[in-house]
Structure formats: structure tokens, C-alpha cells
Design an enzyme around this catalytic site. Structure first.
Site, mmCIF file in Angstrom:
data_model
loop_
_atom_site.group_PDB
_atom_site.id
_atom_site.type_symbol
_atom_site.label_atom_id
_atom_site.label_comp_id
_atom_site.label_asym_id
_atom_site.label_seq_id
_atom_site.Cartn_x
_atom_site.Cartn_y
_atom_site.Cartn_z
ATOM 1 N N CYS A 8 0.866 -1.185 0.000
ATOM 2 C CA CYS A 8 0.000 0.000 0.000
ATOM 3 C C CYS A 8 0.901 1.233 0.000
ATOM 4 C CB CYS A 8 -0.973 -0.019 1.176
ATOM 5 S SG CYS A 8 -0.198 0.019 2.801
ATOM 6 N N ASN A 11 2.269 1.447 4.397
ATOM 7 C CA ASN A 11 2.558 0.165 5.083
ATOM 8 C C ASN A 11 2.237 0.237 6.581
ATOM 9 O OD1 ASN A 11 5.417 -2.044 5.691
ATOM 10 N ND2 ASN A 11 3.337 -2.609 5.173
ATOM 11 N N CYS A 13 -1.470 0.725 7.380
ATOM 12 C CA CYS A 13 -2.909 0.417 7.481
ATOM 13 C C CYS A 13 -3.303 -0.794 6.621
ATOM 14 C CB CYS A 13 -3.763 1.624 7.078
ATOM 15 S SG CYS A 13 -3.528 3.083 8.123
ATOM 16 N N ARG A 14 -3.379 -0.608 5.309
ATOM 17 C CA ARG A 14 -3.954 -1.650 4.468
ATOM 18 C C ARG A 14 -3.059 -2.867 4.260
ATOM 19 N NH1 ARG A 14 -5.099 2.375 -0.294
ATOM 20 N NH2 ARG A 14 -3.219 3.231 0.682
ATOM 21 N N SER A 15 -1.792 -2.649 3.869
ATOM 22 C CA SER A 15 -0.954 -3.829 3.582
ATOM 23 C C SER A 15 -0.594 -4.630 4.826
ATOM 24 C CB SER A 15 0.271 -3.475 2.736
ATOM 25 O OG SER A 15 1.124 -2.557 3.370
ATOM 26 N N ASP A 124 -8.087 3.936 1.037
ATOM 27 C CA ASP A 124 -7.162 4.389 2.079
ATOM 28 C C ASP A 124 -7.972 4.871 3.291
ATOM 29 O OD1 ASP A 124 -5.349 5.712 3.651
ATOM 30 O OD2 ASP A 124 -4.504 6.923 2.031
#
Ligand code: 4NP
Length: 157
Positions: A8, A11, A13-15, A124
Site C-alpha cells: 500500500c 505500510n 494500514c492496508r498492507s 485508504d
């Protein structure tokens, strides 16, 4: 060994959420010996940080532990090392495509191409409310199961 890198922007939150969710799914199915899982960001802002507390809290409520992860930036070696490099949104994918050697471009894809949820981006959540972190988990769980099913057709995913 199938090497998977989730990517993401930051690195945090999402990934890392994808990393923790996919790791738990393969652990629970005794498939972790088949995989090496990692995550990284296209940006350098948060290198060394643990995942955002909001991501950790939302993940914990679904039994995923992100506390041991720490942010790093995508490195040139990643393109050779990993088999699947899965971007959370179009911008991340585009930024990866710009720096990935041509022989490895086929390793790049949108993570949600493995989901059946009819969306192609994990939005995001960084500047939004708690609902964004739940949405990340919903999308990431769906894509993780779809990805595992595609790779290991005999699994329970
Ligand atoms: P991520 O979220 O890409 O899912 O880790 C973000 C984290 C930090 C920022 C943006 C997105 N930021 O602007 O610092």
C-alpha cells in the site's frame, strides 16, 4: 514456497492488515509452510513503525494480531524475490509498475482482483473514521480467501 508481498502507500494500514489476515488464514489451515508473506509501502514516511493503532484495534476484534509488524518501503530486490506483488489500489499499482523491471511486471496485480466483491481498490482509511478500517478488513478477508483458493484449489478457502 510461494512468496507474497502486499503493498500500500504507508505500510501502516492496508498492507499490514492484508499481511496479518492472510497469514492467519494460512496458519489456521496449516498451509503456512507453503508461503512467505510480507508487506511494504511505496512511501518511506512510516518506516519502522508498527501498524496504525486503529488498524490494530479493528484487526484484533477479528482475532488478527498485527502488533509484530513494522513498516518498510518497497525495495528493488522485492521484484525478483516475490512471486506475487499485490497492490491495494491503482495508484500503488501504477507506482510499482514505474519502478519494476520489465521481466517482473507480470508479478504485479491489484489484490482485489482476487475478491468477488465487485470493487478493485481497498480505500485508504488513514484520514477517515472507524468504518474505513472495517471496510479494509471486509475487502482484505474476501481477497485473501479468493487468492488462497486460486493458489491452492484443494484448500478450505
Ligand atoms: P496505508 O495508509 O497506505 O494503508 O498504510 C496510509 C498511511 C499513511 C498515510 C497515507 C495512507 N499518510 O499520508 O501518512
Amino acid at each position: 514456497m510461494i512468496r507474497v508481498l502486499f503493498v500500500c502507500l504507508g505500510n501502516i494500514c492496508r498492507s499490514p492488515t492484508a499481511h496479518g489476515v492472510f497469514q492467519k488464514i494460512i496458519d489456521d489451515q496449516n498451509l503456512s509452510h507453503l508461503f512467505q508473506v510480507d508487506s511494504a509501502g511505496t512511501a518511506a514516511w512510516h518506516i519502522g513503525k508498527t501498524p496504525d493503532p486503529r488498524s490494530q484495534t479493528a484487526a484484533q476484534l477479528r482475532q488478527y494480531d498485527l502488533s509484530g509488524l513494522s513498516a518498510r518501503q518497497v525495495e528493488p530486490e522485492d521484484f525478483e524475490k516475490f512471486d506475487y506483488i499485490l497492490a491495494m489500489d491503482h495508484e500503488n499499482l501504477h507506482n510499482l509498475q514505474k519502478i519494476c523491471p520489465s521481466e517482473y511486471q507480470s508479478k504485479l496485480s491489484l489484490f482485489l482482483s482476487f475478491s468477488d466483491m465487485n470493487e478493485d481498490e481497498v480505500p485508504d482509511p488513514y484520514y477517515g473514521g472507524a468504518g474505513g478500517f472495517e471496510r479494509v478488513l471486509d475487502l482484505v478477508e474476501s481477497a485473501s480467501l479468493g487468492f488462497l483458493k486460486e493458489l491452492t484449489p484443494g484448500s478450505k478457502a
